[in-house]
Design an enzyme around this catalytic site. Structure first.
Site, PDB file in Angstrom:
ATOM      1  N   LYS A  93     -12.058  -8.112 -17.942  1.00  0.00           N
ATOM      2  CA  LYS A  93     -12.481  -8.957 -16.835  1.00  0.00           C
ATOM      3  C   LYS A  93     -13.990  -8.862 -16.671  1.00  0.00           C
ATOM      4  O   LYS A  93     -14.572  -7.780 -16.787  1.00  0.00           O
ATOM      5  CB  LYS A  93     -11.764  -8.503 -15.560  1.00  0.00           C
ATOM      6  N   SER A 168      -8.097 -12.889  -8.835  1.00  0.00           N
ATOM      7  CA  SER A 168      -9.344 -13.140  -9.527  1.00  0.00           C
ATOM      8  C   SER A 168      -9.314 -12.741 -11.005  1.00  0.00           C
ATOM      9  O   SER A 168     -10.280 -13.004 -11.736  1.00  0.00           O
ATOM     10  CB  SER A 168     -10.485 -12.401  -8.815  1.00  0.00           C
ATOM     11  N   SER A 192      -5.424  -9.538  -6.933  1.00  0.00           N
ATOM     12  CA  SER A 192      -6.066 -10.113  -8.119  1.00  0.00           C
ATOM     13  C   SER A 192      -5.433  -9.734  -9.451  1.00  0.00           C
ATOM     14  O   SER A 192      -5.740 -10.353 -10.469  1.00  0.00           O
ATOM     15  CB  SER A 192      -7.550  -9.734  -8.138  1.00  0.00           C
TER      16      SER A 192
END
Length: 480
Positions: A93, A168, A192
């Site tokens: 990420k 996210s 997330s």
């Protein structure tokens, strides 16, 4: 049983390597039936085919990955010890610092930032033998469960390119769903790791705070933000956690159990296990299709031998604690940057930072007291039940152009996080939770079911997630 959904507009995609589980791919590499070079080549080809459409990988490092794969094969040829993730391509990420690799946090303010050190998550994944292939898309500074930013644009849902993939850790979930990588890392404060997993028909796991330590966290005693991973199966998540988990002397909440506890088989007999089934989460609205799909799985748990009862604790302390603490965290992290670059933040995040700046000491004290009450209340609740089950999200994947839902079933929202209480209520408890594929809407959009376990019983949650996946086989429905 292997299911497929046909999707128009997708190129012909070979399934042989790219949709193997990470567990099976690791086995093939360890037994020399697949080389690290071959695994990397298959995934780079998949990125070339699909990433221009799904925008899951925003920074690709094929040369670095090729060098690492060659080194991995040479190590194996010499008979050197191999880590559990040896040769597996991994994407991180874009909130994780990666040494020598662009790390933007989804913000134009960091469009040229190249760290000189790895985040502990990246370091541990690579030490276990994984090959870093690139970075996955995330909303600006990871704020919000819709993956878009001014730097890289939006990441659509592979099951319907007009819908969101969530966030996210949205790029990570899409990369897994599309066979772009077998290993993808992420973070979770308000959902997330779980929300994008639910929207993309993969498994997302929020570990207990301290399970994956953060030795550089500004608030070392905070419990809302955690790091972890997603996977195509619960067993894949466990494999990656066997490398990620384990204590660190600079992280005060570190759980002392070694990561090896996640390397054991997840099979378990659930006969007689007591499961609490959600009611309405203090009146939180749910899309009717979500309730229909999730409630139908009472039968799935009963078929596993579980005793299912409808019950839930009062989540009102979470309403107080999460909102205040989230704003406080944001203000601490970004106030200085906001002061110097007021134009550099989207409106929702800027408002949250400013709300955090206005907090008083008594506001934070009130939040901490409510947070403590929520923790104690939930632990008492799970003395009677081993698991609490609820929907991961309150709505199916929504339109890609919509920043966040502003209402559900006519209930209007004031904040960009109001539509995802089913995730952040659980964050406020501090308990481990997994989102597993549970079915689809009439339009073919994925729906996730959330399994929450007892305090620090992360393996137990993955055992139940594994049993659910085996019973339903819904995770085998790929987007093309």
């Amino acid at each position: 049983m292997s299911l497929r959904l046909s999707r128009k507009g997708w190129p012909s995609v070979p399934q042989a390597v790219n949709f193997l589980s990470a567990v099976e791919m690791a086995r093939l590499i360890h037994t020399k039936q697949l080389s690290a070079r071959e695994a990397l080549a298959a995934h780079l080809e998949q990125i070339e085919r699909l990433n221009p459409t799904v925008n899951a990988i925003v920074t690709l490092v094929p040369e670095l990955a090729a060098a690492a794969a060659a080194k991995a094969d040479e190590m194996q040829a010499r008979g050197e010890p191999l880590g559990p993730l040896h040769g597996l391509p991994a994407a991180h990420k874009d909130l994780f610092a990666t040494r020598g690799i662009l790390t933007t946090f989804g913000s134009p303010l960091f469009k040229d930032f190249i760290p000189t050190e790895d985040d502990i998550v990246v370091e541990r994944i690579q030490r276990a033998g994984a090959i870093t292939i690139g970075k996955t898309n995330t909303p600006e500074f990871g704020a919000g469960s819709q993956t878009f930013n001014k730097l890289f644009g939006s990441t659509p849902n592979p099951y319907d390119l007009t819908k969101t993939c969530g966030g996210s850790s949205g790029g990570a979930a899409v990369a897994l769903a599309c066979g772009i990588v077998p290993v993808a890392t992420g973070t979770d404060l308000g959902g997330s790791l779980r929300n994008p997993a639910a929207f993309c028909n993969v498994t997302g796991f929020r570990p207990s705070p301290g399970r994956v330590p953060n030795p550089k966290a500004a608030f070392g005693w905070a419990t809302l933000n955690t790091s972890g991973c997603l996977g195509r199966t619960a067993a894949d998540v466990a494999l990656v956690l066997s490398a990620l988990a384990g204590p660190d002397p600079h992280a005060p909440l570190s759980i002392q159990e070694p990561g090896e506890v996640f390397g054991r088989p997840l099979d378990r007999d659930f006969r007689g296990t007591r499961v609490a089934w959600f009611k309405d989460l203090n009146g939180a609205p749910f899309d009717p299709q979500i309730r229909h799909v999730i409630d139908a799985h009472v039968r799935t748990f009963e078929a596993l031998g579980c005793v299912v009862e409808q019950a839930e604790p009062d989540f009102s302390p979470a309403e107080v604690s999460f909102r205040i603490l989230r704003a406080w965290y944001s203000a601490n992290a970004y106030s200085a940057v906001l002061r110097d670059h007021p134009e550099g933040f989207k409106e929702t995040l800027r408002s949250e930072i400013e709300a955090g700046q206005r907090l008083t000491g008594m506001d934070v004290a009130r939040a901490e007291a409510a947070h403590t009450l929520m923790w104690r209340r939930f632990q008492d609740f799970l003395n009677k039940y081993e698991y609490f089950v609820l929907p991961t999200t309150q709505v199916p994947p929504f339109d890609l152009a919509t920043p966040y839902p502003t209402e559900i079933n006519g209930v209007q929202f004031d904040s960009y996080i109001d539509w995802m209480k089913s995730c952040w209520y659980i964050s406020a408890t501090g308990n481990p939770a997994a989102s597993v594929p549970a079915g689809f809407t009439r339009e073919g959009l994925p729906i996730g079911l959330q399994i929450v376990g007892r305090h620090h019983q992360d393996v137990s949650v993955l055992q139940m997630a594994h049993a659910f996946e085996q019973a339903t086989q819904i995770a085998n429905v790929h987007p093309f």
